[in-house]
Design a protein around this motif. Structure first.
Motif, PDB file in Angstrom:
ATOM      1  N   SER A 166       0.792  -1.491  -0.067  1.00 26.56           N
ATOM      2  CA  SER A 166      -0.075   0.085  -0.025  1.00 26.56           C
ATOM      3  C   SER A 166       0.891   1.078   0.189  1.00 26.56           C
ATOM      4  N   ASN A 167       2.133   1.056   0.299  1.00 26.46           N
ATOM      5  CA  ASN A 167       3.010   2.566   0.093  1.00 26.46           C
ATOM      6  C   ASN A 167       3.686   2.525  -1.123  1.00 26.46           C
ATOM      7  N   VAL A 168       3.922   1.502  -1.717  1.00 34.02           N
ATOM      8  CA  VAL A 168       4.840   1.357  -2.891  1.00 34.02           C
ATOM      9  C   VAL A 168       3.680   1.592  -4.040  1.00 34.02           C
ATOM     10  N   ALA A 169       2.525   1.094  -3.962  1.00 36.82           N
ATOM     11  CA  ALA A 169       1.449   1.326  -5.270  1.00 36.82           C
ATOM     12  C   ALA A 169       1.213   2.801  -5.654  1.00 36.82           C
ATOM     13  N   PRO A 212      -1.485  -4.586   2.637  1.00 35.64           N
ATOM     14  CA  PRO A 212      -1.116  -3.487   3.483  1.00 35.64           C
ATOM     15  C   PRO A 212       0.332  -3.387   3.617  1.00 35.64           C
ATOM     16  N   ALA A 213       1.018  -2.634   3.756  1.00 32.93           N
ATOM     17  CA  ALA A 213       2.478  -2.389   3.780  1.00 32.93           C
ATOM     18  C   ALA A 213       2.999  -2.965   5.370  1.00 32.93           C
ATOM     19  N   GLY A 214       4.038  -3.532   5.215  1.00 32.22           N
ATOM     20  CA  GLY A 214       4.589  -3.748   6.913  1.00 32.22           C
ATOM     21  C   GLY A 214       4.855  -5.240   6.967  1.00 32.22           C
ATOM     22  N   GLU A 215       5.780  -5.637   7.728  1.00 27.85           N
ATOM     23  CA  GLU A 215       6.231  -7.090   8.178  1.00 27.85           C
ATOM     24  C   GLU A 215       5.284  -7.909   8.808  1.00 27.85           C
ATOM     25  N   GLN A 216       4.048  -7.056   9.413  1.00 27.58           N
ATOM     26  CA  GLN A 216       3.056  -7.566  10.029  1.00 27.58           C
ATOM     27  C   GLN A 216       1.984  -8.392   8.789  1.00 27.58           C
ATOM     28  N   SER A 217       2.242  -7.858   7.678  1.00 28.27           N
ATOM     29  CA  SER A 217       1.581  -8.703   6.712  1.00 28.27           C
ATOM     30  C   SER A 217       2.312  -9.976   6.095  1.00 28.27           C
ATOM     31  N   LYS A 218       3.457 -10.039   6.441  1.00 27.68           N
ATOM     32  CA  LYS A 218       4.373 -11.262   5.881  1.00 27.68           C
ATOM     33  C   LYS A 218       3.961 -12.438   6.529  1.00 27.68           C
ATOM     34  N   ARG A 219       2.875 -13.038   6.314  1.00 30.49           N
ATOM     35  CA  ARG A 219       2.196 -14.071   6.813  1.00 30.49           C
ATOM     36  C   ARG A 219       1.361 -15.068   5.825  1.00 30.49           C
ATOM     37  N   GLY A 239       8.437  -4.063  -4.867  1.00 27.35           N
ATOM     38  CA  GLY A 239       8.441  -3.481  -3.522  1.00 27.35           C
ATOM     39  C   GLY A 239       9.574  -3.949  -2.626  1.00 27.35           C
ATOM     40  N   GLY A 240       9.676  -3.902  -1.524  1.00 27.84           N
ATOM     41  CA  GLY A 240      10.672  -4.202  -0.533  1.00 27.84           C
ATOM     42  C   GLY A 240      10.794  -5.662  -0.320  1.00 27.84           C
ATOM     43  N   GLY A 241      11.488  -5.889   0.745  1.00 27.45           N
ATOM     44  CA  GLY A 241      11.770  -7.432   1.056  1.00 27.45           C
ATOM     45  C   GLY A 241      10.506  -8.244   1.225  1.00 27.45           C
ATOM     46  N   VAL A 242       9.602  -7.519   2.040  1.00 24.63           N
ATOM     47  CA  VAL A 242       8.291  -8.328   2.254  1.00 24.63           C
ATOM     48  C   VAL A 242       7.530  -8.558   1.263  1.00 24.63           C
ATOM     49  N   THR A 243       7.334  -7.652  -0.033  1.00 23.10           N
ATOM     50  CA  THR A 243       6.747  -7.870  -0.957  1.00 23.10           C
ATOM     51  C   THR A 243       7.423  -9.104  -1.747  1.00 23.10           C
ATOM     52  N   PRO A 299      12.948  -4.589  -6.940  1.00 25.01           N
ATOM     53  CA  PRO A 299      13.179  -4.183  -5.708  1.00 25.01           C
ATOM     54  C   PRO A 299      12.875  -2.784  -5.334  1.00 25.01           C
ATOM     55  N   THR A 300      12.380  -2.261  -4.650  1.00 29.67           N
ATOM     56  CA  THR A 300      12.259  -0.713  -4.295  1.00 29.67           C
ATOM     57  C   THR A 300      12.834  -0.282  -3.170  1.00 29.67           C
ATOM     58  N   THR A 301      13.262  -0.974  -2.291  1.00 31.20           N
ATOM     59  CA  THR A 301      13.930  -0.453  -0.973  1.00 31.20           C
ATOM     60  C   THR A 301      15.580  -1.013  -1.388  1.00 31.20           C
ATOM     61  N   LEU A 326      17.234  -2.349   1.000  1.00 27.75           N
ATOM     62  CA  LEU A 326      17.511  -3.826   1.499  1.00 27.75           C
ATOM     63  C   LEU A 326      17.247  -4.824   0.673  1.00 27.75           C
ATOM     64  N   ALA A 327      16.151  -4.899  -0.279  1.00 24.85           N
ATOM     65  CA  ALA A 327      15.681  -5.573  -1.114  1.00 24.85           C
ATOM     66  C   ALA A 327      16.759  -5.689  -2.443  1.00 24.85           C
ATOM     67  N   ALA A 328      17.189  -4.253  -2.696  1.00 26.95           N
ATOM     68  CA  ALA A 328      18.095  -4.341  -3.992  1.00 26.95           C
ATOM     69  C   ALA A 328      19.358  -5.025  -3.231  1.00 26.95           C
ATOM     70  N   THR A 383      12.278   7.686  -2.956  1.00 20.19           N
ATOM     71  CA  THR A 383      11.227   7.932  -2.367  1.00 20.19           C
ATOM     72  C   THR A 383      11.276   7.186  -1.037  1.00 20.19           C
ATOM     73  N   LEU A 384      12.264   6.752  -0.806  1.00 20.58           N
ATOM     74  CA  LEU A 384      12.541   5.879   0.442  1.00 20.58           C
ATOM     75  C   LEU A 384      12.607   6.617   1.581  1.00 20.58           C
ATOM     76  N   PRO A 385      12.126   6.530   2.752  1.00 20.43           N
ATOM     77  CA  PRO A 385      12.317   7.358   3.785  1.00 20.43           C
ATOM     78  C   PRO A 385      13.646   6.967   4.732  1.00 20.43           C
ATOM     79  N   GLN A 386      14.208   8.080   5.185  1.00 15.17           N
ATOM     80  CA  GLN A 386      15.476   7.924   5.788  1.00 15.17           C
ATOM     81  C   GLN A 386      15.642   6.460   6.599  1.00 15.17           C
ATOM     82  N   THR A 446      12.591  -2.826  12.660  1.00 15.78           N
ATOM     83  CA  THR A 446      12.376  -3.336  11.338  1.00 15.78           C
ATOM     84  C   THR A 446      13.596  -4.168  11.250  1.00 15.78           C
ATOM     85  N   HIS A 447      13.698  -4.917  10.078  1.00 16.39           N
ATOM     86  CA  HIS A 447      14.662  -5.916   9.873  1.00 16.39           C
ATOM     87  C   HIS A 447      16.199  -5.461  10.021  1.00 16.39           C
ATOM     88  N   GLY A 448      16.253  -4.297   9.168  1.00 15.89           N
ATOM     89  CA  GLY A 448      17.731  -3.752   9.007  1.00 15.89           C
ATOM     90  C   GLY A 448      17.961  -3.320  10.397  1.00 15.89           C
TER      91      GLY A 448
HETATM   92  P1  NAD Z   1       9.402  -3.778   3.401  1.00 14.56           P
HETATM   93  O1  NAD Z   1       9.233  -4.397   2.195  1.00 14.56           O
HETATM   94  O2  NAD Z   1       8.437  -3.852   4.324  1.00 14.56           O
HETATM   95  O3  NAD Z   1       9.696  -2.243   3.191  1.00 14.56           O
HETATM   96  C1  NAD Z   1      10.179  -1.315   4.066  1.00 14.56           C
HETATM   97  C2  NAD Z   1       9.029   0.059   4.022  1.00 14.56           C
HETATM   98  O4  NAD Z   1       9.330   0.697   2.914  1.00 14.56           O
HETATM   99  C3  NAD Z   1       7.756  -0.454   3.817  1.00 14.56           C
HETATM  100  O5  NAD Z   1       6.778   0.333   4.611  1.00 14.56           O
HETATM  101  C4  NAD Z   1       7.409  -0.362   2.193  1.00 14.56           C
HETATM  102  O6  NAD Z   1       5.940  -0.047   2.063  1.00 14.56           O
HETATM  103  C5  NAD Z   1       8.171   0.993   2.198  1.00 14.56           C
HETATM  104  N1  NAD Z   1       8.693   0.968   0.636  1.00 14.56           N
HETATM  105  C6  NAD Z   1       9.016   0.198  -0.178  1.00 14.56           C
HETATM  106  N2  NAD Z   1       9.705   0.687  -1.282  1.00 14.56           N
HETATM  107  C7  NAD Z   1       9.670   2.147  -1.278  1.00 14.56           C
HETATM  108  C8  NAD Z   1       9.703   3.235  -1.935  1.00 14.56           C
HETATM  109  N3  NAD Z   1      10.563   3.227  -3.093  1.00 14.56           N
HETATM  110  N4  NAD Z   1       9.594   4.303  -1.505  1.00 14.56           N
HETATM  111  C9  NAD Z   1       8.995   4.618  -0.324  1.00 14.56           C
HETATM  112  N5  NAD Z   1       8.688   3.451   0.649  1.00 14.56           N
HETATM  113  C10 NAD Z   1       8.806   2.272  -0.006  1.00 14.56           C
HETATM  114  O7  NAD Z   1      10.872  -4.225   4.242  1.00 14.56           O
HETATM  115  P2  NAD Z   1      12.126  -4.206   3.704  1.00 14.56           P
HETATM  116  O8  NAD Z   1      13.212  -3.469   4.506  1.00 14.56           O
HETATM  117  O9  NAD Z   1      12.547  -3.785   2.120  1.00 14.56           O
HETATM  118  O10 NAD Z   1      12.579  -5.926   3.993  1.00 14.56           O
HETATM  119  C11 NAD Z   1      12.510  -6.436   4.922  1.00 14.56           C
HETATM  120  C12 NAD Z   1      12.137  -7.987   4.732  1.00 14.56           C
HETATM  121  O11 NAD Z   1      12.892  -8.549   3.907  1.00 14.56           O
HETATM  122  C13 NAD Z   1      11.744  -8.487   6.035  1.00 14.56           C
HETATM  123  O12 NAD Z   1      10.868  -9.376   5.989  1.00 14.56           O
HETATM  124  C14 NAD Z   1      13.021  -9.636   5.711  1.00 14.56           C
HETATM  125  O13 NAD Z   1      12.998 -10.777   6.580  1.00 14.56           O
HETATM  126  C15 NAD Z   1      13.217  -9.708   4.465  1.00 14.56           C
HETATM  127  N6  NAD Z   1      14.624 -10.192   4.028  1.00 14.56           N
HETATM  128  C16 NAD Z   1      14.419 -11.275   3.069  1.00 14.56           C
HETATM  129  C17 NAD Z   1      15.906 -11.641   2.675  1.00 14.56           C
HETATM  130  C18 NAD Z   1      15.995 -12.829   1.420  1.00 14.56           C
HETATM  131  O14 NAD Z   1      17.133 -13.449   1.241  1.00 14.56           O
HETATM  132  N7  NAD Z   1      14.729 -13.251   0.979  1.00 14.56           N
HETATM  133  C19 NAD Z   1      16.982 -10.984   2.945  1.00 14.56           C
HETATM  134  C20 NAD Z   1      16.894 -10.076   3.755  1.00 14.56           C
HETATM  135  C21 NAD Z   1      15.832  -9.587   4.275  1.00 14.56           C
END
Ligand code: NAD
Ligand code: GLY
Length: 351
Positions: A44-47, A71-78, A104-108, A129-131, A133-135, A173-176, A256-258
């Motif tokens: 819901s944040n990335v859309a 809905p964005a967030g780790e709580q959805s990763k179920r 999206g990010g790692g959750v997506t 990937p859009t975070t 961390l995901a990148a 667009t990623l928050p700090q 958060t994970h990071g």
């Molecule tokens: P996330 O996907 O929840 O993203 C973090 C927040 O950033 C969310 O609120 C999301 O909506 C928002 N967001 C994403 N892209 C955005 C953008 N471009 N602009 C603005 N907001 C944006 O979390 P994350 O930190 O990306 O990833 C953490 C998850 O990744 C954890 O569940 C972790 O366990 C998993 N993970 C998996 C691996 C793997 O190898 N599969 C490795 C590391 C972490």
């Protein structure tokens, strides 16, 4: 300029990193999968920020797509969210020749990848990937899955994507706080494999992240190539994660994970030094680097609580657990320890 890293796992695929890749996504996907329909999964944040650019690109390439937003967030990763995604894929009539796109990010990425792994016993998928961390981490290497009540990532599958498209413009667009999350995993690669990368990161965040992302992806690609299913070397990528996952769990995922991995890395550095395993002075250097990126170096949870939460870690086998310990910056080791020593590590590591 767009960079490309090839991951030579059982399936070989390319990871592209550069500006403007969202607008090229349609053509690049079409070139790999000519007659595909696409199921885009996003949160819901990335859309509102990046979905339109992807949809336009898919449409221009003649790819029919439908979108599922959770809905964005780790709580959805179920499992419940994955179930909803699977029901939706079926209702939309997606077939074995179609593909899932994780935007999206790692959750997506983790959830969309898991849905792709199990829908019709497996369909192809694409990581966008859009975070940070995901990148640098979660979009590469094929680990997919969800959290269970007992702990992080306890249900999942290995499923490699067809292609990874990291559009560095989306990171603007990623928050700090989320930039810092990604920096924690980036610093992890420096501590694990490269003194030079660590020293660069210790100076602060570079303006252009392309080189850093490319370097991290190359390091991860190498590890995935030599140990795709995490029997040996890939376990190193869990540096900071045993105590990090425990911190996430203790905080009911409000940390958060990071940020949790950052604190977990600082804890294991201090514990390693106290136990004479880690070169003296390393913990200080790790702390200074993490603090430079506004990351935590400790946590509020008692050693007993952390050790208890860490018991459900995936690296556990029977009564022992494989921990990643720092020898020196750029060099880490795996150490199999009795579960009972977790408390000692947590106790020595706490500040
Ligand atoms: P996330 O996907 O929840 O993203 C973090 C927040 O950033 C969310 O609120 C999301 O909506 C928002 N967001 C994403 N892209 C955005 C953008 N471009 N602009 C603005 N907001 C944006 O979390 P994350 O930190 O990306 O990833 C953490 C998850 O990744 C954890 O569940 C972790 O366990 C998993 N993970 C998996 C691996 C793997 O190898 N599969 C490795 C590391 C972490
Ligand atoms: N993020 C750890 C791994 O992919 O193995």
């Amino acid at each position: 300029m767009t960079r490309c890293v090839t991951v030579k796992a059982q399936k070989q695929y390319n990871v592209y990193i550069g500006a403007g890749l969202l607008s090229e996504a349609g053509e690049r996907i079409k070139a790999l999968m000519p007659d595909v329909r696409a199921a885009v999964i996003t949160d819901s944040n990335v859309a509102p920020l990046h979905l339109e650019a992807l949809q336009t690109s898919l449409k221009n390439a003649g790819i029919d797509s439908s979108v599922y937003i959770f809905p964005a967030g780790e709580q959805s990763k179920r499992l419940s969210t994955v179930e909803n995604i699977l029901e939706w894929l079926a209702q939309q009539g997606f077939s074995r020749t179609d593909c899932v796109i994780a935007l999206g990010g790692g959750v997506t990425g983790d959830m969309a990848g898991f849905a792709a792994a199990v829908y019709l016993r497996g369909v192809r998928y694409v990581q966008i990937p859009t975070t940070l961390l995901a990148a640098v981490d979660s979009s590469v290497g094929g680990k997919t899955g969800v959290d269970l009540g007992a702990g992080k990532n306890l249900a999942g599958a290995f499923k490699q994507p067809e292609i990874v498209l990291c559009d560095t413009d989306t990171l603007k667009t990623l928050p700090q706080h989320e930039i810092a999350d990604g920096m924690a995993e980036t610093i992890k690669y420096g501590v694990l494999f490269s003194q030079k990368l660590f020293d660069t990161l210790a100076q602060g965040k570079p303006d252009d992240l392309t080189d850093i992302i490319t370097e991290c992806v190359s390091l991860k690609a190498h590890i995935v190539e030599i140990d795709e299913l995490e029997q040996r070397e890939r376990k190193l990528l869990n540096l900071g994660h045993t105590l990090g996952h425990a911190i996430e769990k203790c905080s009911n995922f409000t940390v958060t994970h990071g940020h949790a991995v950052a604190a977990g890395t600082a804890l294991i550095a201090r514990a390693g030094e106290a136990m004479g395993i880690t070169q003296k002075g390393t913990a200080d250097r790790v702390e200074v680097c993490l603090l430079k990126h506004s990351l935590p170096i400790s946590c509020d949870y008692e050693a007993d609580k952390l050790a208890q939460a860490a018991m459900s870690d995936k690296k556990r086998s029977g009564d022992s657990i494989t921990l990643v310990l720092i020898d020196r910056i750029g060099e880490c080791i795996l150490k199999k320890e009795p579960l009972s020593t977790l408390r000692e590590y947590a106790r020595y590591g706490r500040k």
